[in-house]
Motif scaffolding. Structure first.
Motif, short mmCIF file in Angstrom:
data_model
loop_
_atom_site.label_atom_id
_atom_site.label_comp_id
_atom_site.label_asym_id
_atom_site.label_seq_id
_atom_site.Cartn_x
_atom_site.Cartn_y
_atom_site.Cartn_z
N LEU A 1 73.85 -59.02 -40.91
CA LEU A 1 74.05 -60.18 -40.04
C LEU A 1 73.05 -59.99 -38.90
CD1 LEU A 1 75.58 -62.74 -39.30
CD2 LEU A 1 77.25 -61.33 -38.11
N GLU B 1 72.46 -56.30 -37.95
CA GLU B 1 73.65 -55.44 -38.08
C GLU B 1 74.18 -55.43 -39.50
OE1 GLU B 1 76.58 -56.97 -35.38
OE2 GLU B 1 75.06 -57.23 -33.81
N ARG C 1 76.82 -55.37 -42.38
CA ARG C 1 78.23 -55.78 -42.52
C ARG C 1 78.71 -55.37 -43.91
NH1 ARG C 1 78.21 -56.59 -37.89
NH2 ARG C 1 78.92 -58.38 -36.69
N TYR D 1 83.27 -68.22 -42.40
CA TYR D 1 83.16 -66.80 -42.04
C TYR D 1 82.52 -66.66 -40.65
CZ TYR D 1 80.94 -62.26 -41.68
OH TYR D 1 80.49 -61.05 -41.20
N LEU D 2 81.42 -67.36 -40.45
CA LEU D 2 80.71 -67.24 -39.17
C LEU D 2 81.59 -67.73 -38.01
CD1 LEU D 2 77.12 -68.47 -40.09
CD2 LEU D 2 77.75 -66.20 -39.24
N VAL E 1 85.64 -65.84 -38.45
CA VAL E 1 85.74 -64.37 -38.48
C VAL E 1 84.81 -63.77 -37.42
CG1 VAL E 1 85.51 -62.29 -39.88
CG2 VAL E 1 86.34 -64.41 -40.92
N GLU E 2 83.55 -64.16 -37.44
CA GLU E 2 82.58 -63.61 -36.49
C GLU E 2 82.63 -64.29 -35.13
OE1 GLU E 2 80.57 -61.04 -36.74
OE2 GLU E 2 80.87 -60.54 -38.85
N ARG E 3 83.27 -65.46 -35.08
CA ARG E 3 83.33 -66.25 -33.83
C ARG E 3 81.94 -66.61 -33.34
NH1 ARG E 3 88.30 -68.43 -33.57
NH2 ARG E 3 89.76 -66.91 -34.32
N ARG E 4 81.04 -66.82 -34.27
CA ARG E 4 79.71 -67.31 -33.91
C ARG E 4 79.72 -68.80 -34.19
NH1 ARG E 4 75.15 -63.71 -34.09
NH2 ARG E 4 75.97 -61.61 -33.84
N THR F 1 71.35 -66.51 -38.03
CA THR F 1 71.93 -67.73 -37.47
C THR F 1 71.21 -68.05 -36.16
OG1 THR F 1 73.59 -66.68 -36.07
CG2 THR F 1 74.17 -67.01 -38.39
N HIS G 1 70.75 -65.56 -33.37
CA HIS G 1 69.81 -64.43 -33.46
C HIS G 1 68.42 -64.75 -32.92
CE1 HIS G 1 72.66 -63.33 -36.84
NE2 HIS G 1 72.78 -62.36 -35.97
#
Ligand SMILES: Cc1cc2nc3c(=O)[nH]c(=O)nc-3n(C[C@H](O)[C@H](O)[C@H](O)COP(=O)(O)OP(=O)(O)OC[C@H]3O[C@@H](n4cnc5c(N)ncnc54)[C@H](O)[C@@H]3O)c2cc1C
Ligand code: FES
Ligand code: FES
Length: 487
Positions: free
Chosen positions: A9, A12, A14, A28-29, A32-35, A84, A87
């Motif tokens: 990601l 990083e 994952r 998911y983003l 889960v990732e709160r992005r 994303t 980044h």
């Protein structure tokens, strides 16, 4: 059955263990990732608000591809880098050239579509250092904006190259390549989540064995149809077998007689090889969905899905394409036109899969044309599609194959029309015979895309258009080149 889905990601690593195979990358983003930079607009691949970029290994280099996160499943990230909009900003919050260009050119108003546009431009920035106007328009065709208007965004697509030659991602390419190589598992990914299972085999034999073991499994290629079954029909897909990691299925090969297209070759990867042999087929693929859809969707998926308005099938039927089907170790070859039995019913037996598509290489005497009729030029489903392969001998029709999409419950070969033309002089009178035959053999439906009468008349007119384009002196029937100039 407990391997983790491993990917990057950004930078990083994952490892998702026991993830729901039906979880989309978008959910998911965001959940889960709160992005939450990546937005949801349509959840069906149409608007581009969810665009992210996947970087994949291409030898010692990386290939960056814009993709719709809303119809991509999280396990499909395995072995890839997910980038994303979060980044893109550098140290101290410095804007990426793409972002800076959007600011300078006033490419954003409410901003909802903006992360998607930025990611499409980011992929373009890495794929092409000097795109022309058409290339820029193609790169943006899968992103919709309802307030800014597209001109400032196209301006930004030009400006971004003036703001920097490369970025952090290019500088770190070797490092990312090494990280992705370390993730390469070299063998199948398999895991379960409750009663759901996910398999991503690497070899064709393993895939074929899994298909036999789980004949009710859903094969997953690009997910541009399957993804919508989850996001729009709210179906739970229990067993998913992903075909996109099978090396043999991602190959394009030219033999002495054929172009062989592995079933999991994406539209983007097939486009050049098809376009250089059959210009109209390249153009058809350029208009199929958007860049994001073409980066995911596969020709094998289009064929197996069996939609009567699928675009590639009439073209491939007109070219006399054959399918290699596989069940376990057994293979059989079938003309594509015999693959469709009824509305969305194909000749695939339980446990059988599409392995390859064989297309005869062009002969000098052959002329191929195909015409997609849709309401919008880009990113639209066909109302109808006509495809023609014609061979003339001293002014007479020596061979002809004609197929239509959108004119019956299945992609349909127009045999009566072919018979009406065969052996006759290639004249307006012969075309009139062909038009009459089409009226007898085609029985189109009326739906939201077009009425039956319109469809039939348009199909007949396509035959006339073929005649105008292939008889001497050829008549110019296409105006599009005039509309999009590089100015
Ligand atoms: C926004 C949008 C725009 C679109 N525009 C167009 C368009 O312009 N023209 C068009 O024709 N289509 C269009 N589509 C439909 C879609 O892109 C195509 O049908 C695509 O080719 C499906 O391929 P896929 O790899 O995504 O298949 P998937 O969705 O993964 O699978 C589709 C079907 O094929 C089966 N399958 C996949 N691979 C195999 C295999 N090797 N053997 C046996 N079965 C297999 C799957 O089980 C499933 O039933 C669009 C879709 C979207 C979301
Ligand atoms: S949310 Fe519209 S394309 Fe994904
Ligand atoms: S800026 Fe509002 S939708 Fe594009």
């Amino acid at each position: 059955m407990a391997e983790a889905v491993r990917f990057l990601l950004g930078r990083e690593p994952r490892a998702l263990r026991g993830v729901d195979p039906n979880l989309t990358v978008l959910n998911y983003l965001r959940e889960v990732e709160r992005r939450t930079g990546t937005k949801e607009g349509c959840a069906e691949g149409d608007c581009g608000a969810c665009t992210v970029v996947l970087a994949e290994l291409d030898g010692e280099r990386l290939r960056y591809r814009a993709i719709n996160a809303c119809i991509l499943f999280a396990p499909q990230l395995d072995g890839r880098q997910l980038i994303t909009v979060e980044h893109l900003r550098g140290q101290g919050g410095a804007l990426h050239p793409v972002q800076q260009a959007m600011v300078e050119c006033h490419g954003s108003q409410c901003g909802f579509c903006t992360p998607g546009f930025v990611m499409s431009l980011f992929a373009l920035y890495h794929e092409d250092r000097a795109p022309g106007r058409q290339r820029i328009l193609d790169a943006l065709a899968g992103n919709l904006c309802r307030c800014t208007g597209y001109r400032p965004i196209v301006d930004a697509a030009r400006r971004m190259y003036e703001l920097g030659d490369g970025d952090r991602f290019s500088e770190r390419e070797a490092e990312t390549v090494a990280q992705l190589k370390a993730l390469d598992r070299g063998e199948r990914l398999a895991f379960a989540h409750g009663n759901k299972r996910y398999f991503a085999p690497r070899r064709i034999e393993d895939l074929a064995a899994l298909c036999e073991q789980f004949p009710d499994a859903c094969l997953l290629a690009g997910g541009t149809d399957v993804g919508l079954w989850v996001t729009k029909q709210h179906r739970d897909l229990d067993t998913l077998i992903y075909v996109g990691a099978v090396e043999e299925l991602r190959r394009l090969k030219t033999t002495e007689t054929h172009l062989e297209i592995g079933a999991a070759v994406t539209y983007s990867d097939a486009m050049a090889a098809l376009g250089e042999r059959w210009a109209d087929l390249g153009e058809l693929i350029r208009r199929l969905g958007s860049v994001q859809i073409r980066n995911a969707g596969t020709i094998g998926g289009n064929i197996a899905n069996g939609s009567p308005i699928g675009d590639t099938m009439p073209a491939l039927i007109a070219l006399g394409a054959e399918l290699v089907l596989r069940r376990g170790a057994a293979q059989r070859t079938l003309p594509l036109e015999n693959f469709y039995l009824d509305y969305r019913k194909t000749a695939l037996e339980p446990g059988e899969l599409v392995e390859r598509i064989l297309v005869l290489l062009p002969r000098p005497s052959g002329q191929f044309r195909c015409y997609k009729i849709s309401k919008r030029f880009d990113q639209d489903i066909s109302a109808l599609l006509g495809a023609f392969h014609l061979e003339l001998d001293r002014g007479r029709v020596a061979q002809i194959r004609i197929a239509f999409g959108g004119m019956a419950a299945v992609p349909k070969r127009a045999r009566a029309c072919e018979q009406a033309l065969l052996g006759r002089p290639w004249t307006a009178a012969t075309v009139a015979r062909g038009r009459a035959a089409l009226a007898r053999e085609l029985a189109p439906i009326s739906d939201m895309r077009a009425g039956a009468a319109y469809r039939l008349l348009a199909a007949q007119n396509l035959l006339t258009k073929l005649h105008l384009e292939t008889s001497a002196p050829a008549v110019a029937t296409r105006v599009l080149e005039l509309e999009v100039s590089d100015g």
